[in-house]
Scaffold this active site. Structure first.
Site, PDB file in Angstrom:
ATOM      1  N   PHE A  23     -34.383 -25.937  24.026  1.00 50.78           N
ATOM      2  CA  PHE A  23     -35.774 -25.514  24.002  1.00 50.78           C
ATOM      3  C   PHE A  23     -36.104 -24.800  22.703  1.00 50.78           C
ATOM      4  CE2 PHE A  23     -34.575 -25.597  28.438  1.00 50.78           C
ATOM      5  CZ  PHE A  23     -35.731 -25.849  29.181  1.00 50.78           C
ATOM      6  N   ASP A  24     -37.289 -25.033  22.178  1.00 48.97           N
ATOM      7  CA  ASP A  24     -37.893 -24.090  21.254  1.00 48.97           C
ATOM      8  C   ASP A  24     -38.329 -22.887  22.087  1.00 48.97           C
ATOM      9  OD1 ASP A  24     -39.108 -23.138  18.817  1.00 48.97           O
ATOM     10  OD2 ASP A  24     -41.035 -23.723  19.668  1.00 48.97           O
ATOM     11  N   MET A  25     -38.781 -21.818  21.456  1.00 48.94           N
ATOM     12  CA  MET A  25     -39.223 -20.654  22.212  1.00 48.94           C
ATOM     13  C   MET A  25     -40.723 -20.399  22.068  1.00 48.94           C
ATOM     14  SD  MET A  25     -37.892 -16.652  22.166  1.00 48.94           S
ATOM     15  CE  MET A  25     -38.697 -16.236  20.614  1.00 48.94           C
ATOM     16  N   LYS A 158     -35.465 -24.749  10.665  1.00 52.96           N
ATOM     17  CA  LYS A 158     -36.240 -25.961  10.903  1.00 52.96           C
ATOM     18  C   LYS A 158     -37.169 -26.220   9.705  1.00 52.96           C
ATOM     19  CE  LYS A 158     -36.419 -24.858  15.856  1.00 52.96           C
ATOM     20  NZ  LYS A 158     -37.300 -24.555  17.007  1.00 52.96           N
ATOM     21  N   ASP A 183     -42.881 -27.716  20.446  1.00 50.14           N
ATOM     22  CA  ASP A 183     -44.332 -27.737  20.313  1.00 50.14           C
ATOM     23  C   ASP A 183     -44.786 -27.993  18.892  1.00 50.14           C
ATOM     24  OD1 ASP A 183     -45.558 -24.746  19.217  1.00 50.14           O
ATOM     25  OD2 ASP A 183     -43.447 -24.883  19.754  1.00 50.14           O
TER      26      ASP A 183
END
Length: 234
Positions: A23-25, A158, A183
């Site tokens: 997951f991204d946060m 990233k 996202d």
């Protein structure tokens, strides 16, 4: 989860089973990007600088070093860079600690599903270790992940693949058997660069055409990702 929640192409094509999720946060698990943007604007105001929201949004999903370079390139070497980001942290901390930080739609049901199916999960975020731990503890998610990889844990942020490769390694799952949930454009590109399939749940900015072409799907919330995992776990 009814199958019709999934895009048609995810129902009609075979998929490698999902054995781990990364997951991204910010903007994915936590409704925090709008708070971060408001904090940037407030920091600029404190300094008597016009830092518009449209400019701040260019920093979404970008690691801190990249954000600093963007501000320096735009406002010049005389801009009080460190003070600007220090003030942003102060404003953001106030926003968060006064109850404005909430979970995004579908987070808890998805984590419950991963628990039920014993699927390891990690976070790969561009945020610092301090901010990440503080925010996750505040919303009760800190202990629900097997690994948490922050910008402080990698040499390249990233859209480089390193955060996602590190996260996959720490949960002991090959990249091709992971699913990434992102996202932002730079986050989605990082997952793709790591050889990890990605579902994009846009928050404040729309995905690029390149990301649209390469992502498994672009969906409105994590409910759809939960449907995909239900269908494609071993």
């Amino acid at each position: 989860m009814p199958a019709e929640f999934l895009p048609d192409h995810l129902l009609s094509t075979s998929q490698t089973p999902v054995r781990g999720v990364v997951f991204d946060m910010d903007g994915l698990l936590l409704d925090s990007e709008s708070l971060a943007m408001d904090a940037l604007v407030a920091a600029g105001r404190d300094l008597g600088e016009d830092v518009p929201l449209s400019f701040c949004r260019r920093m979404i999903g970008v690691p801190a070093d990249g954000c600093r370079a963007l501000v320096r390139d735009t406002y010049g070497d005389s801009f009080p860079l460190e003070r600007f980001f220090s003030l942003q942290e102060e404003h953001l901390r106030v926003f968060v600690d006064t109850g404005r930080l909430v979970l995004k739609t579908g987070v808890l049901p998805l984590l419950d599903l991963l628990d039920e199916r014993h699927i390891p999960r990690a976070i790969a975020t561009s945020s610092s270790r301090y901010r990440t731990d503080h925010h996750l503890k505040l919303v009760g998610l800190f202990d629900r992940f097997d690994a948490i990889v922050t910008r402080d844990d990698v040499s390249r942020g990233k859209p480089d693949a390193e955060p996602y490769l590190t996260a996959a390694s720490r949960i002991g799952v090959a990249p091709e058997e992971c699913l990434a949930l992102e996202d932002s454009r730079s986050g989605a590109q990082a997952a793709l660069n790591a050889g990890i399939r990605v579902i994009v749940i846009p928050d404040l900015i729309a995905p690029s055409e390149e990301i649209r072409a390469q992502a498994l799907a672009i969906v409105k919330d994590l409910t759809v990702a939960r449907g995909y995992i239900e269908r494609h776990t071993a």
